[in-house]
Design a protein around this motif. Sequence first.
Motif, PDB file in Angstrom:
ATOM      1  N   LEU A 294      -0.988  -5.464  -3.233  1.00  0.00           N
ATOM      2  CA  LEU A 294       0.254  -4.831  -3.043  1.00  0.00           C
ATOM      3  C   LEU A 294      -0.218  -3.697  -2.361  1.00  0.00           C
ATOM      4  O   LEU A 294      -1.435  -3.158  -2.310  1.00  0.00           O
ATOM      5  N   PRO A 295       0.694  -3.339  -1.342  1.00  0.00           N
ATOM      6  CA  PRO A 295       0.535  -2.054  -0.471  1.00  0.00           C
ATOM      7  C   PRO A 295       0.589  -0.928  -1.378  1.00  0.00           C
ATOM      8  O   PRO A 295       1.302  -0.763  -2.477  1.00  0.00           O
ATOM      9  N   GLU A 296       0.178   0.066  -0.924  1.00  0.00           N
ATOM     10  CA  GLU A 296      -0.009   1.468  -1.583  1.00  0.00           C
ATOM     11  C   GLU A 296       1.532   2.126  -1.782  1.00  0.00           C
ATOM     12  O   GLU A 296       1.524   2.564  -2.891  1.00  0.00           O
ATOM     13  N   ASN A 297       2.495   1.779  -1.225  1.00  0.00           N
ATOM     14  CA  ASN A 297       3.795   2.215  -1.539  1.00  0.00           C
ATOM     15  C   ASN A 297       4.702   1.474  -2.543  1.00  0.00           C
ATOM     16  O   ASN A 297       5.631   1.396  -2.773  1.00  0.00           O
ATOM     17  N   VAL A 298       3.833   0.328  -3.084  1.00  0.00           N
ATOM     18  CA  VAL A 298       4.338  -0.506  -3.857  1.00  0.00           C
ATOM     19  C   VAL A 298       3.634  -0.543  -5.475  1.00  0.00           C
ATOM     20  O   VAL A 298       2.539  -0.868  -5.443  1.00  0.00           O
ATOM     21  N   PHE A 299       4.196  -0.116  -6.620  1.00  0.00           N
ATOM     22  CA  PHE A 299       3.748  -0.244  -7.932  1.00  0.00           C
ATOM     23  C   PHE A 299       4.299  -1.411  -8.596  1.00  0.00           C
ATOM     24  O   PHE A 299       5.558  -1.732  -8.584  1.00  0.00           O
ATOM     25  N   GLN A 300       3.546  -2.191  -9.258  1.00  0.00           N
ATOM     26  CA  GLN A 300       3.574  -3.249 -10.262  1.00  0.00           C
ATOM     27  C   GLN A 300       3.668  -2.787 -11.728  1.00  0.00           C
ATOM     28  O   GLN A 300       2.659  -2.300 -12.042  1.00  0.00           O
ATOM     29  N   LEU A 301       4.534  -3.367 -12.351  1.00  0.00           N
ATOM     30  CA  LEU A 301       4.608  -3.264 -13.876  1.00  0.00           C
ATOM     31  C   LEU A 301       5.214  -4.420 -14.554  1.00  0.00           C
ATOM     32  O   LEU A 301       6.093  -4.967 -13.913  1.00  0.00           O
ATOM     33  N   LYS A 302       4.864  -4.890 -15.708  1.00  0.00           N
ATOM     34  CA  LYS A 302       5.488  -5.874 -16.498  1.00  0.00           C
ATOM     35  C   LYS A 302       6.786  -5.552 -16.880  1.00  0.00           C
ATOM     36  O   LYS A 302       7.797  -6.226 -16.794  1.00  0.00           O
TER      37      LYS A 302
END
Length: 418
Positions: A296-304
């Motif tokens: 992911l790029p730094e400006n996108v956060f992933q969560l479940k």
Amino acid sequence: MKITIITIGSRGDVQPFVALGMGLVQVGYEVTICTSDRFESWIRERGLHYAYMNDHLLQITETDAGRAAIESGGNPLSLLQQVKPIIRQMLDEAWVAAQGTEAIIYHPKALSGYHIAEKLGIPLFMSLPLPLYTPTRAFPNPLFPDLHLGGWFNQLTYKILPLLTAPYMGVVNQWREDVLKLPDRSWRMSEQVRKNGQRVPVLYSYSPHVVPRPEDWSDQAIATGYWFLDSQEDWQPPADLVEFLAAGPAPVYVGFGSMAGRHPEQVTQIVIEALRRSEQRGVIATGWGGMVASDLPENVFQLKAVPHDWLFPQVAAVVHHGGAGTTAAGLRAGKPTVICPFFGDQPFWGRRVLELGVGPKPIPQKKLTVQGLADAIREAIDHQKYYQRAIELGEKIRAEDGVGQAVDWISDRLKASD
């Protein structure tokens, strides 16, 4: 008094009933929820009794065949032979769960509630988060397209609705004969009407500010307001998510629940590129069986997953598939909404968002493109009308007590039936 709630589906099909169950317990009822066993510990943690139902139906939706059915529009016929024995097992399990109960509340997807209440001769309430079973001239059944043909067409769509359960009536009728010792019931006989001709009371767990009550509705139907279940007081967000939110402007939330068709990687890449083109930070919720993200790029956060009531007030806009629960959470938070529906009631909620002026025109998943999504995100965030109307609607929704109204409505009818 013992009440059994029967429901089946994803978390969005269970969570409102947990909220309702907790409200009923507070006024003295004993509540058991019968649903997929993946939700057992969560239900028990909320102080409710749990009754077993297998998880096989949800597991099928996570297979390639299940994803294909979702992507093709949710046609149940493609999996019918595989699903039939599972339905029979679920009917049997619901019957076991209902032994000793004195009233039943059921989601019609579970198929069993009406028939069990008929056998036991006890009060029953149908409940779901969309106006599916109460005929009206005001709008077509939410599972049908709005062709703007007038009241006659709108009413017709409610008469056609029982056709959707017709493929399963053979299983249901065999179960009625084998287990309940009841005669066959035709698919033409709506579950909303009992043998004595009286309508089954129906509670719709959505806000009348989102779908106003039609003037021609039966008095046996009510839209109570949403049944929200807020995160528990001891819940703590992940530290890295808190840091991400604090590190820049409010991000855009994007999540499609358990739905991403057969190509979750492709859908995820569309989302990431759309966020880049719209120059927005993003929080992507992968869900269970939903989107798949890596590098992911730094400006996108992933969560479940994370409680919507905690996250949504901190985002700039919400982008999702149009599930009733996610739609409710986004509107409650007062956020502009972009809906990208797959099937079922999701296009209906997309139309309501547009008609209420709290978001742009929905984008069907089959037509989802990078540029189309990027344009919709920019429109949702930059359009002052969406922003202001979303704030106003959120205030109205937060002022409601949907669970409290539902509990009062149920209690009044149970007392009248004594």
